[in-house]
Design an enzyme around this catalytic site. Structure first.
Site, PDB file in Angstrom:
ATOM      1  N   ARG A 122       0.826  -1.214   0.000  1.00 40.56           N
ATOM      2  CA  ARG A 122       0.000   0.000   0.000  1.00 40.56           C
ATOM      3  C   ARG A 122       0.856   1.258   0.000  1.00 40.56           C
ATOM      4  NH1 ARG A 122      -5.421  -1.759   2.163  1.00 40.56           N
ATOM      5  NH2 ARG A 122      -6.047   0.398   2.441  1.00 40.56           N
ATOM      6  N   TYR A 168       0.774   4.255  -2.557  1.00 40.82           N
ATOM      7  CA  TYR A 168      -0.325   5.213  -2.374  1.00 40.82           C
ATOM      8  C   TYR A 168      -0.107   6.034  -1.106  1.00 40.82           C
ATOM      9  CZ  TYR A 168      -5.236   6.786  -1.984  1.00 40.82           C
ATOM     10  OH  TYR A 168      -6.390   7.536  -1.882  1.00 40.82           O
ATOM     11  N   GLU A 214       2.552   6.484   0.942  1.00 38.79           N
ATOM     12  CA  GLU A 214       3.749   7.326   0.999  1.00 38.79           C
ATOM     13  C   GLU A 214       3.724   8.391  -0.106  1.00 38.79           C
ATOM     14  OE1 GLU A 214       5.377   7.391   3.559  1.00 38.79           O
ATOM     15  OE2 GLU A 214       6.032   5.437   4.274  1.00 38.79           O
ATOM     16  N   LYS A 267       1.050   9.916  -1.125  1.00 33.16           N
ATOM     17  CA  LYS A 267       0.163  10.970  -0.597  1.00 33.16           C
ATOM     18  C   LYS A 267       0.842  11.730   0.544  1.00 33.16           C
ATOM     19  CE  LYS A 267      -3.810  10.461  -2.883  1.00 33.16           C
ATOM     20  NZ  LYS A 267      -4.535  11.540  -3.554  1.00 33.16           N
ATOM     21  N   ARG A 269     -13.464  -1.402  -4.444  1.00 37.65           N
ATOM     22  CA  ARG A 269     -13.661  -0.848  -3.106  1.00 37.65           C
ATOM     23  C   ARG A 269     -14.868  -1.519  -2.455  1.00 37.65           C
ATOM     24  NH1 ARG A 269     -12.434   5.504  -3.978  1.00 37.65           N
ATOM     25  NH2 ARG A 269     -12.871   5.070  -6.162  1.00 37.65           N
ATOM     26  N   SER A 296     -18.795  -0.580  -3.401  1.00 34.26           N
ATOM     27  CA  SER A 296     -19.200  -0.976  -4.757  1.00 34.26           C
ATOM     28  C   SER A 296     -19.153  -2.501  -4.898  1.00 34.26           C
ATOM     29  CB  SER A 296     -18.331  -0.290  -5.812  1.00 34.26           C
ATOM     30  OG  SER A 296     -16.976  -0.313  -5.443  1.00 34.26           O
ATOM     31  N   PHE A 309     -19.608  -4.843  -2.557  1.00 34.66           N
ATOM     32  CA  PHE A 309     -20.709  -5.490  -1.846  1.00 34.66           C
ATOM     33  C   PHE A 309     -22.040  -5.272  -2.573  1.00 34.66           C
ATOM     34  CE2 PHE A 309     -18.740  -5.675   2.734  1.00 34.66           C
ATOM     35  CZ  PHE A 309     -17.743  -6.508   2.244  1.00 34.66           C
ATOM     36  N   GLY A 311     -13.804  -9.719   8.898  1.00 33.41           N
ATOM     37  CA  GLY A 311     -14.783  -8.637   8.759  1.00 33.41           C
ATOM     38  C   GLY A 311     -14.899  -7.761   9.989  1.00 33.41           C
TER      39      GLY A 311
HETATM   40  P1  NAD Z   1     -11.066   7.625  -8.973  1.00 37.25           P
HETATM   41  O1  NAD Z   1     -10.103   6.535  -9.280  1.00 37.25           O
HETATM   42  O2  NAD Z   1     -12.491   7.439  -9.359  1.00 37.25           O
HETATM   43  O3  NAD Z   1     -10.569   9.006  -9.600  1.00 37.25           O
HETATM   44  C1  NAD Z   1      -9.230   9.319  -9.831  1.00 37.25           C
HETATM   45  C2  NAD Z   1      -9.142  10.031 -11.165  1.00 37.25           C
HETATM   46  O4  NAD Z   1      -7.780  10.414 -11.410  1.00 37.25           O
HETATM   47  C3  NAD Z   1      -9.551   9.132 -12.342  1.00 37.25           C
HETATM   48  O5  NAD Z   1     -10.434   9.826 -13.190  1.00 37.25           O
HETATM   49  C4  NAD Z   1      -8.226   8.812 -13.028  1.00 37.25           C
HETATM   50  O6  NAD Z   1      -8.372   8.535 -14.408  1.00 37.25           O
HETATM   51  C5  NAD Z   1      -7.437  10.073 -12.749  1.00 37.25           C
HETATM   52  N1  NAD Z   1      -5.984   9.895 -12.820  1.00 37.25           N
HETATM   53  C6  NAD Z   1      -5.243   8.899 -12.250  1.00 37.25           C
HETATM   54  N2  NAD Z   1      -3.940   9.091 -12.543  1.00 37.25           N
HETATM   55  C7  NAD Z   1      -3.857  10.223 -13.297  1.00 37.25           C
HETATM   56  C8  NAD Z   1      -2.790  10.918 -13.901  1.00 37.25           C
HETATM   57  N3  NAD Z   1      -1.517  10.497 -13.776  1.00 37.25           N
HETATM   58  N4  NAD Z   1      -3.071  12.040 -14.629  1.00 37.25           N
HETATM   59  C9  NAD Z   1      -4.346  12.467 -14.762  1.00 37.25           C
HETATM   60  N5  NAD Z   1      -5.408  11.847 -14.208  1.00 37.25           N
HETATM   61  C10 NAD Z   1      -5.153  10.729 -13.488  1.00 37.25           C
HETATM   62  O7  NAD Z   1     -10.947   7.898  -7.396  1.00 37.25           O
HETATM   63  P2  NAD Z   1     -11.772   8.885  -6.455  1.00 37.25           P
HETATM   64  O8  NAD Z   1     -12.404   8.068  -5.409  1.00 37.25           O
HETATM   65  O9  NAD Z   1     -12.595   9.809  -7.251  1.00 37.25           O
HETATM   66  O10 NAD Z   1     -10.578   9.684  -5.766  1.00 37.25           O
HETATM   67  C11 NAD Z   1     -10.236  11.003  -6.141  1.00 37.25           C
HETATM   68  C12 NAD Z   1      -9.140  11.523  -5.226  1.00 37.25           C
HETATM   69  O11 NAD Z   1      -9.594  11.516  -3.873  1.00 37.25           O
HETATM   70  C13 NAD Z   1      -7.868  10.689  -5.274  1.00 37.25           C
HETATM   71  O12 NAD Z   1      -6.751  11.548  -5.215  1.00 37.25           O
HETATM   72  C14 NAD Z   1      -7.950   9.843  -4.015  1.00 37.25           C
HETATM   73  O13 NAD Z   1      -6.676   9.511  -3.522  1.00 37.25           O
HETATM   74  C15 NAD Z   1      -8.685  10.788  -3.067  1.00 37.25           C
HETATM   75  N6  NAD Z   1      -9.388  10.036  -2.031  1.00 37.25           N
HETATM   76  C16 NAD Z   1     -10.552   9.369  -2.310  1.00 37.25           C
HETATM   77  C17 NAD Z   1     -11.184   8.629  -1.302  1.00 37.25           C
HETATM   78  C18 NAD Z   1     -12.483   7.895  -1.540  1.00 37.25           C
HETATM   79  O14 NAD Z   1     -12.964   7.222  -0.625  1.00 37.25           O
HETATM   80  N7  NAD Z   1     -13.137   8.013  -2.686  1.00 37.25           N
HETATM   81  C19 NAD Z   1     -10.613   8.563  -0.023  1.00 37.25           C
HETATM   82  C20 NAD Z   1      -9.416   9.225   0.199  1.00 37.25           C
HETATM   83  C21 NAD Z   1      -8.813   9.972  -0.799  1.00 37.25           C
HETATM   84  N1  UDP Z   2     -13.009  -5.273   1.787  1.00 33.28           N
HETATM   85  C1  UDP Z   2     -13.699  -6.472   1.901  1.00 33.28           C
HETATM   86  N2  UDP Z   2     -14.219  -7.018   0.779  1.00 33.28           N
HETATM   87  C2  UDP Z   2     -14.107  -6.446  -0.454  1.00 33.28           C
HETATM   88  C3  UDP Z   2     -13.411  -5.213  -0.566  1.00 33.28           C
HETATM   89  C4  UDP Z   2     -12.874  -4.669   0.580  1.00 33.28           C
HETATM   90  O1  UDP Z   2     -13.831  -7.027   2.998  1.00 33.28           O
HETATM   91  O2  UDP Z   2     -14.628  -7.022  -1.426  1.00 33.28           O
HETATM   92  C5  UDP Z   2     -12.463  -4.664   3.006  1.00 33.28           C
HETATM   93  C6  UDP Z   2     -10.990  -4.281   2.913  1.00 33.28           C
HETATM   94  O3  UDP Z   2     -10.165  -5.372   3.252  1.00 33.28           O
HETATM   95  C7  UDP Z   2     -10.913  -3.145   3.924  1.00 33.28           C
HETATM   96  C8  UDP Z   2     -12.296  -2.470   3.826  1.00 33.28           C
HETATM   97  O4  UDP Z   2     -13.152  -3.441   3.225  1.00 33.28           O
HETATM   98  O5  UDP Z   2     -10.739  -3.641   5.213  1.00 33.28           O
HETATM   99  C9  UDP Z   2     -12.288  -1.197   2.980  1.00 33.28           C
HETATM  100  O6  UDP Z   2     -11.675  -1.497   1.754  1.00 33.28           O
HETATM  101  P1  UDP Z   2     -11.577  -0.456   0.550  1.00 33.28           P
HETATM  102  O7  UDP Z   2     -10.738  -1.100  -0.492  1.00 33.28           O
HETATM  103  O8  UDP Z   2     -12.928   0.011   0.165  1.00 33.28           O
HETATM  104  O9  UDP Z   2     -10.849   0.808   1.171  1.00 33.28           O
HETATM  105  P2  UDP Z   2      -9.586   1.013   2.141  1.00 33.28           P
HETATM  106  O10 UDP Z   2     -10.190   1.708   3.311  1.00 33.28           O
HETATM  107  O11 UDP Z   2      -8.992  -0.316   2.515  1.00 33.28           O
HETATM  108  O12 UDP Z   2      -8.674   1.851   1.339  1.00 33.28           O
END
Ligand code: NAD
Ligand code: UDP
Length: 315
Positions: free
Chosen positions: A144, A147, A149, A151, A188, A191, A193, A209
Protein backbone atom coordinates in the site's frame (compact mmCIF):
# COMPACT_ATOMS: atom_id res chain seq x y z
CA UNK A 1 -23.42 37.23 -6.15
CA UNK A 2 -20.69 34.74 -6.87
CA UNK A 3 -17.72 35.76 -9.01
CA UNK A 4 -17.00 33.34 -11.87
CA UNK A 5 -13.65 31.62 -11.41
CA UNK A 6 -11.60 29.39 -13.70
CA UNK A 7 -11.20 26.17 -11.76
CA UNK A 8 -8.97 23.24 -12.66
CA UNK A 9 -10.01 19.80 -11.40
CA UNK A 10 -7.39 17.10 -11.94
CA UNK A 11 -8.87 13.60 -11.87
CA UNK A 12 -12.14 15.28 -12.87
CA UNK A 13 -13.46 12.26 -14.79
CA UNK A 14 -13.23 10.04 -11.72
CA UNK A 15 -15.79 9.31 -9.02
CA UNK A 16 -15.22 12.32 -6.74
CA UNK A 17 -13.88 14.57 -9.51
CA UNK A 18 -17.00 14.31 -11.66
CA UNK A 19 -19.23 15.26 -8.73
CA UNK A 20 -16.93 18.17 -7.92
CA UNK A 21 -17.01 19.44 -11.54
CA UNK A 22 -20.80 19.29 -11.46
CA UNK A 23 -20.97 21.23 -8.19
CA UNK A 24 -18.53 23.92 -9.41
CA UNK A 25 -20.49 24.40 -12.65
CA UNK A 26 -23.71 24.69 -10.65
CA UNK A 27 -22.04 27.45 -8.61
CA UNK A 28 -21.35 29.37 -11.83
CA UNK A 29 -17.65 28.67 -12.40
CA UNK A 30 -15.71 27.71 -15.52
CA UNK A 31 -14.31 24.22 -15.07
CA UNK A 32 -11.28 22.70 -16.76
CA UNK A 33 -11.24 18.95 -16.16
CA UNK A 34 -7.90 17.20 -16.64
CA UNK A 35 -7.75 13.41 -16.62
CA UNK A 36 -5.82 10.58 -18.30
CA UNK A 37 -8.80 8.21 -17.95
CA UNK A 38 -6.80 5.64 -15.99
CA UNK A 39 -9.73 4.94 -13.67
CA UNK A 40 -12.10 7.72 -14.73
CA UNK A 41 -14.48 7.53 -17.69
CA UNK A 42 -16.07 9.84 -20.23
CA UNK A 43 -19.42 8.48 -19.05
CA UNK A 44 -18.90 10.16 -15.68
CA UNK A 45 -18.75 13.58 -17.35
CA UNK A 46 -20.91 12.88 -20.40
CA UNK A 47 -23.70 15.26 -19.43
CA UNK A 48 -21.18 18.02 -18.68
CA UNK A 49 -19.51 17.91 -22.12
CA UNK A 50 -22.23 20.03 -23.75
CA UNK A 51 -21.92 22.76 -21.08
CA UNK A 52 -20.05 25.75 -22.60
CA UNK A 53 -18.45 26.43 -19.20
CA UNK A 54 -16.92 22.94 -19.06
CA UNK A 55 -13.76 21.86 -20.85
CA UNK A 56 -12.15 18.43 -20.85
CA UNK A 57 -8.43 17.88 -21.44
CA UNK A 58 -6.85 14.43 -21.66
CA UNK A 59 -3.54 14.84 -19.85
CA UNK A 60 -1.33 12.95 -17.41
CA UNK A 61 -0.42 15.10 -14.38
CA UNK A 62 3.03 13.53 -14.19
CA UNK A 63 3.82 15.88 -17.10
CA UNK A 64 3.84 19.69 -16.73
CA UNK A 65 0.66 21.56 -17.57
CA UNK A 66 0.45 25.15 -18.78
CA UNK A 67 -3.00 26.69 -18.31
CA UNK A 68 -4.38 29.85 -16.70
CA UNK A 69 -6.66 29.19 -13.70
CA UNK A 70 -7.68 30.76 -10.37
CA UNK A 71 -8.10 27.59 -8.32
CA UNK A 72 -6.84 24.00 -8.54
CA UNK A 73 -8.37 20.89 -6.97
CA UNK A 74 -5.74 18.14 -7.28
CA UNK A 75 -7.64 14.84 -7.25
CA UNK A 76 -5.75 12.89 -9.93
CA UNK A 77 -4.71 9.52 -8.45
CA UNK A 78 -6.27 6.06 -8.49
CA UNK A 79 -7.96 5.54 -5.11
CA UNK A 80 -8.91 1.87 -4.98
CA UNK A 81 -6.23 -0.55 -3.69
CA UNK A 82 -6.64 -2.79 -6.78
CA UNK A 83 -6.02 0.13 -9.13
CA UNK A 84 -3.22 1.85 -7.22
CA UNK A 85 -1.37 -1.46 -6.82
CA UNK A 86 -1.72 -2.30 -10.54
CA UNK A 87 1.21 0.00 -11.46
CA UNK A 88 2.67 1.12 -8.12
CA UNK A 89 5.52 3.13 -9.66
CA UNK A 90 3.04 5.16 -11.70
CA UNK A 91 0.91 5.66 -8.55
CA UNK A 92 3.83 7.23 -6.68
CA UNK A 93 4.71 9.32 -9.75
CA UNK A 94 1.11 10.53 -10.00
CA UNK A 95 1.09 11.67 -6.38
CA UNK A 96 4.60 13.11 -6.25
CA UNK A 97 5.34 14.38 -9.79
CA UNK A 98 1.67 15.32 -10.08
CA UNK A 99 1.92 17.44 -6.91
CA UNK A 100 5.16 19.07 -8.08
CA UNK A 101 3.61 19.93 -11.46
CA UNK A 102 0.35 21.26 -10.01
CA UNK A 103 2.14 23.23 -7.27
CA UNK A 104 4.46 24.72 -9.90
CA UNK A 105 1.43 25.70 -11.96
CA UNK A 106 -0.28 27.21 -8.89
CA UNK A 107 2.85 29.21 -8.07
CA UNK A 108 3.17 30.55 -11.62
CA UNK A 109 -0.47 31.65 -11.96
CA UNK A 110 -0.93 32.50 -8.24
CA UNK A 111 -3.80 30.05 -7.81
CA UNK A 112 -5.17 28.51 -4.63
CA UNK A 113 -4.55 24.78 -4.64
CA UNK A 114 -6.28 21.98 -2.73
CA UNK A 115 -4.83 18.50 -2.35
CA UNK A 116 -7.08 15.45 -2.08
CA UNK A 117 -5.08 13.62 0.57
CA UNK A 118 -6.33 10.59 2.41
CA UNK A 119 -6.88 8.83 5.72
CA UNK A 120 -4.27 6.36 4.40
CA UNK A 121 -1.59 8.82 5.59
CA UNK A 122 -2.48 7.44 9.07
CA UNK A 123 -1.67 3.90 7.82
CA UNK A 124 -2.81 1.18 10.23
CA UNK A 125 -3.47 3.62 13.08
CA UNK A 126 -2.38 2.94 16.63
CA UNK A 127 -4.46 5.90 17.76
CA UNK A 128 -8.25 6.09 17.53
CA UNK A 129 -10.22 7.96 16.25
CA UNK A 130 -7.66 9.71 14.07
CA UNK A 131 -7.20 13.43 14.53
CA UNK A 132 -4.98 15.57 12.33
CA UNK A 133 -2.14 15.76 14.88
CA UNK A 134 -1.56 12.00 14.69
CA UNK A 135 1.49 11.22 12.51
CA UNK A 136 0.39 7.78 11.44
CA UNK A 137 1.72 4.24 11.25
CA UNK A 138 2.63 3.48 7.65
CA UNK A 139 4.74 0.58 6.37
CA UNK A 140 7.01 2.35 3.86
CA UNK A 141 7.84 -0.81 1.89
CA UNK A 142 4.48 -2.63 1.81
CA UNK A 143 2.08 -3.02 -1.13
CA UNK A 144 0.00 0.00 0.00
CA UNK A 145 3.06 2.25 0.35
CA UNK A 146 2.95 3.52 -3.26
CA UNK A 147 -0.33 5.21 -2.37
CA UNK A 148 0.20 6.03 1.32
CA UNK A 149 3.75 7.33 1.00
CA UNK A 150 2.97 9.05 -2.32
CA UNK A 151 0.16 10.97 -0.60
CA UNK A 152 2.36 11.70 2.44
CA UNK A 153 5.10 13.09 0.19
CA UNK A 154 2.49 15.19 -1.65
CA UNK A 155 1.45 16.69 1.72
CA UNK A 156 5.13 17.45 2.43
CA UNK A 157 5.42 19.25 -0.91
CA UNK A 158 2.24 21.24 -0.27
CA UNK A 159 3.51 22.46 3.09
CA UNK A 160 6.98 23.25 1.72
CA UNK A 161 5.43 25.36 -1.08
CA UNK A 162 3.36 27.07 1.61
CA UNK A 163 6.36 27.83 3.84
CA UNK A 164 8.88 28.51 1.07
CA UNK A 165 6.71 30.32 -1.49
CA UNK A 166 3.75 31.47 0.60
CA UNK A 167 1.42 29.54 -1.72
CA UNK A 168 -2.24 29.42 -0.57
CA UNK A 169 -2.67 25.67 0.01
CA UNK A 170 -5.45 23.46 1.37
CA UNK A 171 -4.99 19.81 2.35
CA UNK A 172 -8.06 17.60 2.87
CA UNK A 173 -7.62 14.13 4.38
CA UNK A 174 -10.51 12.23 2.87
CA UNK A 175 -11.89 9.13 4.63
CA UNK A 176 -13.77 6.33 2.80
CA UNK A 177 -16.36 7.97 0.55
CA UNK A 178 -19.01 6.22 -1.53
CA UNK A 179 -21.86 7.01 -3.88
CA UNK A 180 -23.05 6.99 -7.49
CA UNK A 181 -20.29 6.86 -10.15
CA UNK A 182 -17.97 4.65 -8.18
CA UNK A 183 -16.65 2.26 -10.77
CA UNK A 184 -18.62 -1.01 -10.45
CA UNK A 185 -15.39 -3.05 -10.70
CA UNK A 186 -13.04 -0.79 -8.84
CA UNK A 187 -12.69 -3.19 -5.93
CA UNK A 188 -13.66 -0.85 -3.11
CA UNK A 189 -15.82 -2.33 -0.41
CA UNK A 190 -19.11 -0.46 -0.98
CA UNK A 191 -19.20 -0.98 -4.76
CA UNK A 192 -18.05 -4.61 -4.41
CA UNK A 193 -20.71 -5.49 -1.85
CA UNK A 194 -23.55 -3.80 -3.74
CA UNK A 195 -22.59 -5.36 -7.09
CA UNK A 196 -22.23 -8.80 -5.49
CA UNK A 197 -25.55 -8.46 -3.67
CA UNK A 198 -27.39 -7.34 -6.81
CA UNK A 199 -25.99 -10.27 -8.79
CA UNK A 200 -26.70 -12.76 -5.97
CA UNK A 201 -22.98 -13.60 -5.79
CA UNK A 202 -21.08 -14.30 -2.53
CA UNK A 203 -20.17 -11.15 -0.58
CA UNK A 204 -16.38 -11.23 -0.28
CA UNK A 205 -15.32 -10.32 3.25
CA UNK A 206 -11.58 -9.93 3.65
CA UNK A 207 -10.37 -11.34 6.97
CA UNK A 208 -13.07 -11.93 9.59
CA UNK A 209 -14.78 -8.64 8.76
CA UNK A 210 -14.05 -7.11 12.16
CA UNK A 211 -11.94 -4.30 10.68
CA UNK A 212 -13.75 -0.97 10.85
CA UNK A 213 -14.32 1.92 8.47
CA UNK A 214 -16.56 5.01 8.52
CA UNK A 215 -18.38 5.82 5.26
CA UNK A 216 -19.16 9.30 3.95
CA UNK A 217 -21.69 10.01 1.18
CA UNK A 218 -20.20 11.77 -1.83
CA UNK A 219 -22.37 14.95 -1.68
CA UNK A 220 -21.25 15.63 1.89
CA UNK A 221 -17.62 15.14 0.95
CA UNK A 222 -17.81 17.49 -2.04
CA UNK A 223 -19.43 20.12 0.16
CA UNK A 224 -16.47 19.78 2.56
CA UNK A 225 -13.93 20.23 -0.24
CA UNK A 226 -15.67 23.35 -1.57
CA UNK A 227 -15.91 24.85 1.93
CA UNK A 228 -12.23 24.17 2.53
CA UNK A 229 -11.24 25.85 -0.74
CA UNK A 230 -13.38 28.87 0.20
CA UNK A 231 -11.99 29.18 3.74
CA UNK A 232 -9.62 32.03 4.71
CA UNK A 233 -5.99 31.54 3.64
CA UNK A 234 -4.74 30.69 7.14
CA UNK A 235 -6.88 27.51 6.96
CA UNK A 236 -4.34 25.27 5.26
CA UNK A 237 -5.43 22.01 6.91
CA UNK A 238 -4.64 19.20 6.97
CA UNK A 239 -8.28 18.68 7.80
CA UNK A 240 -10.15 15.37 8.09
CA UNK A 241 -13.29 14.99 5.96
CA UNK A 242 -15.38 11.91 6.60
CA UNK A 243 -18.48 10.61 8.34
CA UNK A 244 -17.51 9.52 11.86
CA UNK A 245 -20.06 6.70 12.10
CA UNK A 246 -17.79 3.67 12.48
CA UNK A 247 -18.85 0.15 11.60
CA UNK A 248 -17.26 -3.21 10.87
CA UNK A 249 -16.96 -4.48 7.31
CA UNK A 250 -19.18 -7.40 8.29
CA UNK A 251 -21.90 -5.02 9.52
CA UNK A 252 -21.69 -3.20 6.19
CA UNK A 253 -22.13 -6.50 4.30
CA UNK A 254 -25.21 -7.37 6.38
CA UNK A 255 -26.69 -3.90 5.80
CA UNK A 256 -26.19 -4.17 2.01
CA UNK A 257 -27.76 -7.64 1.93
CA UNK A 258 -30.77 -6.37 3.91
CA UNK A 259 -31.22 -3.24 1.81
CA UNK A 260 -30.96 -5.04 -1.55
CA UNK A 261 -33.10 -7.99 -0.41
CA UNK A 262 -30.32 -10.22 -1.74
CA UNK A 263 -29.90 -13.92 -1.07
CA UNK A 264 -26.09 -13.61 -1.25
CA UNK A 265 -24.07 -15.41 1.43
CA UNK A 266 -20.90 -14.14 3.11
CA UNK A 267 -17.61 -15.56 1.74
CA UNK A 268 -14.50 -15.01 3.86
CA UNK A 269 -11.22 -14.34 1.97
CA UNK A 270 -7.69 -13.64 3.23
CA UNK A 271 -7.10 -10.15 4.64
CA UNK A 272 -4.84 -8.09 2.32
CA UNK A 273 -1.38 -7.20 3.69
CA UNK A 274 -1.33 -4.06 5.87
CA UNK A 275 -5.11 -3.64 5.70
CA UNK A 276 -5.89 -1.06 8.45
CA UNK A 277 -7.76 -2.69 11.35
CA UNK A 278 -9.60 0.35 12.70
CA UNK A 279 -10.33 3.68 11.05
CA UNK A 280 -12.63 6.56 11.96
CA UNK A 281 -12.12 10.32 11.58
CA UNK A 282 -12.16 12.87 14.35
CA UNK A 283 -13.89 15.74 12.53
CA UNK A 284 -13.77 18.33 15.30
CA UNK A 285 -11.61 20.61 13.10
CA UNK A 286 -13.91 20.41 10.08
CA UNK A 287 -16.89 21.14 12.33
CA UNK A 288 -15.36 24.12 14.10
CA UNK A 289 -13.23 25.64 11.32
CA UNK A 290 -15.45 24.97 8.27
CA UNK A 291 -18.84 24.62 9.97
CA UNK A 292 -19.06 21.30 8.12
CA UNK A 293 -20.61 18.02 9.15
CA UNK A 294 -22.02 15.13 7.13
CA UNK A 295 -25.80 15.28 6.66
CA UNK A 296 -26.54 12.06 4.72
CA UNK A 297 -26.89 8.96 6.88
CA UNK A 298 -25.70 5.54 5.72
CA UNK A 299 -29.19 4.23 5.02
CA UNK A 300 -30.03 7.14 2.69
CA UNK A 301 -26.61 7.17 1.00
CA UNK A 302 -26.57 3.41 0.44
CA UNK A 303 -30.11 3.60 -0.96
CA UNK A 304 -29.04 6.18 -3.56
CA UNK A 305 -25.93 4.17 -4.42
CA UNK A 306 -27.88 0.91 -4.77
CA UNK A 307 -30.33 2.69 -7.11
CA UNK A 308 -27.38 3.90 -9.22
CA UNK A 309 -25.88 0.40 -9.57
CA UNK A 310 -29.33 -1.07 -10.34
CA UNK A 311 -29.64 1.51 -13.13
CA UNK A 312 -26.23 0.53 -14.54
CA UNK A 313 -27.26 -3.12 -14.61
CA UNK A 314 -30.42 -2.21 -16.60
CA UNK A 315 -28.54 0.06 -19.09
P1 NAD B 1 -11.07 7.62 -8.97
O1 NAD B 1 -10.10 6.54 -9.28
O2 NAD B 1 -12.49 7.44 -9.36
O3 NAD B 1 -10.57 9.01 -9.60
C1 NAD B 1 -9.23 9.32 -9.83
C2 NAD B 1 -9.14 10.03 -11.17
O4 NAD B 1 -7.78 10.41 -11.41
C3 NAD B 1 -9.55 9.13 -12.34
O5 NAD B 1 -10.43 9.83 -13.19
C4 NAD B 1 -8.23 8.81 -13.03
O6 NAD B 1 -8.37 8.53 -14.41
C5 NAD B 1 -7.44 10.07 -12.75
N1 NAD B 1 -5.98 9.89 -12.82
C6 NAD B 1 -5.24 8.90 -12.25
N2 NAD B 1 -3.94 9.09 -12.54
C7 NAD B 1 -3.86 10.22 -13.30
C8 NAD B 1 -2.79 10.92 -13.90
N3 NAD B 1 -1.52 10.50 -13.78
N4 NAD B 1 -3.07 12.04 -14.63
C9 NAD B 1 -4.35 12.47 -14.76
N5 NAD B 1 -5.41 11.85 -14.21
C10 NAD B 1 -5.15 10.73 -13.49
O7 NAD B 1 -10.95 7.90 -7.40
P2 NAD B 1 -11.77 8.89 -6.46
O8 NAD B 1 -12.40 8.07 -5.41
O9 NAD B 1 -12.60 9.81 -7.25
O10 NAD B 1 -10.58 9.68 -5.77
C11 NAD B 1 -10.24 11.00 -6.14
C12 NAD B 1 -9.14 11.52 -5.23
O11 NAD B 1 -9.59 11.52 -3.87
C13 NAD B 1 -7.87 10.69 -5.27
O12 NAD B 1 -6.75 11.55 -5.21
C14 NAD B 1 -7.95 9.84 -4.02
O13 NAD B 1 -6.68 9.51 -3.52
C15 NAD B 1 -8.68 10.79 -3.07
N6 NAD B 1 -9.39 10.04 -2.03
C16 NAD B 1 -10.55 9.37 -2.31
C17 NAD B 1 -11.18 8.63 -1.30
C18 NAD B 1 -12.48 7.89 -1.54
O14 NAD B 1 -12.96 7.22 -0.63
N7 NAD B 1 -13.14 8.01 -2.69
C19 NAD B 1 -10.61 8.56 -0.02
C20 NAD B 1 -9.42 9.22 0.20
C21 NAD B 1 -8.81 9.97 -0.80
N1 UDP C 1 -13.01 -5.27 1.79
C1 UDP C 1 -13.70 -6.47 1.90
N2 UDP C 1 -14.22 -7.02 0.78
C2 UDP C 1 -14.11 -6.45 -0.45
C3 UDP C 1 -13.41 -5.21 -0.57
C4 UDP C 1 -12.87 -4.67 0.58
O1 UDP C 1 -13.83 -7.03 3.00
O2 UDP C 1 -14.63 -7.02 -1.43
C5 UDP C 1 -12.46 -4.66 3.01
C6 UDP C 1 -10.99 -4.28 2.91
O3 UDP C 1 -10.16 -5.37 3.25
C7 UDP C 1 -10.91 -3.14 3.92
C8 UDP C 1 -12.30 -2.47 3.83
O4 UDP C 1 -13.15 -3.44 3.22
O5 UDP C 1 -10.74 -3.64 5.21
C9 UDP C 1 -12.29 -1.20 2.98
O6 UDP C 1 -11.67 -1.50 1.75
P1 UDP C 1 -11.58 -0.46 0.55
O7 UDP C 1 -10.74 -1.10 -0.49
O8 UDP C 1 -12.93 0.01 0.17
O9 UDP C 1 -10.85 0.81 1.17
P2 UDP C 1 -9.59 1.01 2.14
O10 UDP C 1 -10.19 1.71 3.31
O11 UDP C 1 -8.99 -0.32 2.51
O12 UDP C 1 -8.67 1.85 1.34
Amino acid sequence: MISRKKVLVTGGAGFLGSHLCERLLAEGHDVLCVDNYFTGTRDNILKLLSNPHFEMMRHDVTFPLYVEVDEIYNLACPASPIHYQFDPVQTTKTSVHGAINMLGLAKRVKARILQASTSEVYGDPTHHPQEEEYWGNVNPIGPRACYDEGKRCAETLFFDYYRQHNLPIRVARIFNTYGPRMHPNDGRVVSNFIMQALKGEPITIFGDGSQTRAFCYVDDLIDGLVRLMGAPDEVTGPINLGNPVEMTVRELAEKVIAMTGSRSKLAFKPLPVNDPTQRCPDITKARTVLGWRPTVDLETGLGLTIDYFRGLARA
